[in-house]
Design an enzyme around this catalytic site. Sequence first.
Site, PDB file in Angstrom:
ATOM      1  NE  ARG A 112     -11.384   6.010   2.693  1.00 34.91           N
ATOM      2  CZ  ARG A 112     -11.494   5.262   3.762  1.00 34.91           C
ATOM      3  NH1 ARG A 112     -11.860   4.011   3.661  1.00 34.91           N
ATOM      4  NH2 ARG A 112     -11.242   5.746   4.967  1.00 34.91           N
ATOM      5  CB  CYS A 139     -16.112  -0.109   8.794  1.00 34.15           C
ATOM      6  SG  CYS A 139     -15.300   1.467   8.880  1.00 34.15           S
TER       7      CYS A 139
END
Length: 500
Positions: free
Chosen positions: A420, A321
């Site tokens: 997303r 991430c």
Amino acid sequence: MKRTLQNLNEVVQIMGTQTFRNKIWNPAQAATFNDVILLPGWTSIEPDEANVSTYITPTIQLNIPFASSPMDTVTEESMAIALARQGGIGFIHRNCDIETHLKMVKRVKRAESYIMSDVITIEEEKTVAQAIEIMKSENIHGLPVLDAHGHIVGICTWRDVRFADNNLLVKDIMTRDVITANKDISIDEAKKLLHKHRIEKLPVVDNGKLIGLITIKDLILKGQFPNSSRDEEGALLCGAAISPFDLERAKALDKFVDLFITDVAHFHSKNCFEACKVLLKEIESPIIVGSVGTYEAALDCITKLEGIQGLRAGIGSGSICSTAIVTRAGSPTLFATASCADAVKETGAKTPIIADGGIKNPGDVALALAVGASVCMMGNVFAGTKESPGRLVALEGRYYKQYYGMGSEAAKQKRYALDRYSQPSKIIAEGVEGWVPYRGPLVETVQQFVGGLKAAMGYAGAKTIPELWVKAKLAVVTPAGSKELSPHDIFLPGNSQLKS
Ligand code: XMP
């Protein structure tokens, strides 16, 4: 026209007694796995006695508390099959078209079952060439043959078609005397029939119509993986990721999959909630929602989305991430899990929490469970195994597998999971791409993680996961302490398993 704020003075009434300085002086303590340690407690159990079974929804049980991330470098059918065989569950990613998604889910559900209900068949008027094509594309060696009324009239195996003229019809080469079983047949009776007639496939019929298939392979495999997680019909459990906005995909998968997990970076939003309400109305399979990161988000999900079956907790902790770097927004998995757990506890909801992101070793699993998780979702850990779809490469004498975030350029190029992330994120990356050390077959990693978790439960004196929720006590460690609590002052030659 609605007035916008022009000046800081104008916010007085809105902020009330809250001050800006308070945001810095009294912020929430968003602890991460590296900030805390599990304190050893009084124990009367041996680690071997610890029971690591759990629930991923109020009714779906797993034998180990592990789920694999819905990412295209982590979970396709091989991962989902291997993890379900070990007692966990895989969530097939959604970075593909609906047909491919459905194919992967079906392969997991068909991988082994007691009575397979979704049987691939062929009609008697089809050609040998068509039978061969189906067998090759579905990777199977036998097809029950049906007449125009759906009655079983024969069975066509690879042996029948292998050297046959491709233009012949299936009815010309099939085996006609088919041994069938009634739908109430027991496993032992099925084994006896298969043995008596020296056959490998036993079609299950109801009033002459085919309703299922028992295969010798499935019966053997079932015995080989006694700890596997299965549905009521004996098929391996399989999860799938969906977008809250993709009703068409959810409907296509609904009949085959055991449960869904929503796959958006920030679920606590008006759009996601509205879309999810539609899903909850239209879809029958259980739905786990997320990702969420705060007490307020969990509370809203529990109180405003009737029927949700789980919460996916953690934003920004994942090893791939870059959300928290790019946006400086996020909720570390440990903090997110504890926040959701408080909302669940206070409302008396029966909603299990799936801690997702940043788990590197069994100790992190123990910490996530200690603060209320029921299941840990892992991407990085499973991406390194043989069963992940990522490419295997050799770099400077060691093996690695490709692993990238769903918000990375590599994932976005496939274009199926763009929603997303929010609109601006479509032009910036919220994930990175790279390589993780190859770990060999999944079973070895699972054994390592189960062993480590059981040892941690032994330290905490907890025989079950719910006991861990109650008994586990955590302490904060300083960065210096964290260093001391890892192997130190010793040269460790390339040990990839010890990650602090
Ligand atoms: P680990 O640490 O197990 O984390 O590799 C996997 C989880 O990370 C999330 N995920 C992302 N988060 N950008 C993000 O901010 C991304 O590109 C990304 N891809 C995956 C996801 O929750 C996954 O389960």
